[in-house]
Design a protein around this motif. Structure first.
Motif: not given
Length: 224
Positions: A54-70, A72-81
Motif C-alpha cells: 500500500w502506498l499513501v499519496e495523501r492522508g493519514r493511516v494507522k496500522v494496529y493490533k487488537l487484544n482479545p478484549d478489542g 487497540e494498540h497502534i503500531l505505526r502511523f503513515f502519511g503522505d509518501g
C-alpha cells in the motif's frame, strides 16, 4: 483521473522506487490500483489475504493490533509518501495487522505479484528492499524497548521529538486518543505528562498546539 506523469514523478520519490530507472517506474505506475478512503474506513483486517504493498499519496493511516478484549494498540502511523503492509506483500501470507484511514485518503496498491517480479528482476532493488525492511525492524525493536523499559513521560518526550521529523505523527485524524493507543497509555495520562513537561520548561502547550521550547532539555528528559 490521476495524470500518469504526476503519478510516475510521485512514485519515484517513494523509498522503494527512488533508485529505479524512470522507464521502469512508468511501467510500474500503470499497474497501480487506486483506492480512496473516508476517515474511519477500514482498509483491511488482520488475517485477510494481502492485496499488495500500500502506498499513501495523501492522508493519514494507522496500522494496529487488537487484544482479545478489542483494545487497540497502534503500531505505526503513515502519511503522505509512506508505504505499508510490506510483509504481506513479500511473503504472500495474510495481512499481519489491521489498517484504517484516520482521514480522507488517496491510496494506491501495488499487487504483490508485481512487487515481487520487480525485485526478482533487479538485484540492486532487492538489496534496497532488504535495507528498508531492516530499518523498519530496528524501528519496531526501538518501539518495544520504549514501551517496556521507559516511563510515560519519557515516551511522550520521545514522541514529541519524533513528530518534528515524521509528519505522519501529526495532522488530520492523529488525535490525542490515537497517540495514547500508540504509546500504550490513556489520553488523560498523556495530558498529565504534557503538563509535567511544560512545568520543566521544555514545552508549551494548550488544547490545540504543542511547542518545543527547549529541545536539548526535552532530549535529556527523553533519555536520548
Amino acid at each position: 483521473m490521476t495524470d500518469p506523469k504526476h503519478l510516475t514523478g510521485w512514485l519515484q520519490k517513494l523509498v522503494y522506487f527512488e533508485q529505479l530507472n524512470p522507464a521502469v517506474v512508468e511501467r510500474l505506475a500503470a499497474r497501480l490500483i487506486p483506492r480512496r478512503a473516508a476517515a474511519g474506513e477500514i482498509l483491511f483486517l488482520e488475517g485477510q489475504p494481502t492485496d499488495g504493498l500500500w502506498l499513501v499519496e495523501r492522508g493519514r493511516v494507522k496500522v494496529y493490533k487488537l487484544n482479545p478484549d478489542g483494545q487497540e494498540h497502534i503500531l505505526r502511523f503513515f502519511g503522505d509518501g509512506d508505504t505499508f503492509n510490506d510483509v504481506g506483500a513479500l511473503d504472500n501470507g495474510p495481512n499481519p495487522i489491521n489498517a484504517t484511514a484516520l482521514s480522507e485518503a488517496l491510496l494506491w496498491v501495488l499487487p504483490s505479484a508485481v512487487f515481487q517480479e520487480l525485485i526478482l528482476a533487479d538485484s540492486a532493488l532487492a538489496l534496497h528492499v532488504i535495507q528498508v525492511l531492516s530499518r523498519r525492524v530496528r524501528g519496531l525493536v526501538q518501539q518495544i524497548e520504549d514501551l517496556t523499559l521507559y516511563s510515560v513521560i519519557v515516551r511522550v518526550a520521545r514522541l514529541l521529538l519524533k513528530q518534528v521529523e515524521e509528519p505522519a505523527l501529526t495532522g488530520p485524524g492523529v488525535t490525542r486518543a490515537a497517540l495514547a493507543a500508540h504509546l500504550a497509555t490513556t489520553p488523560q495520562t498523556i495530558s498529565t505528562a504534557l503538563r509535567e513537561l511544560e512545568q520543566t520548561g521544555a514545552i508549551e502547550f494548550d488544547r490545540h498546539q504543542i511547542r518545543i521550547v527547549q529541545a536539548d532539555l526535552l532530549r535529556t528528559i527523553a533519555l536520548l
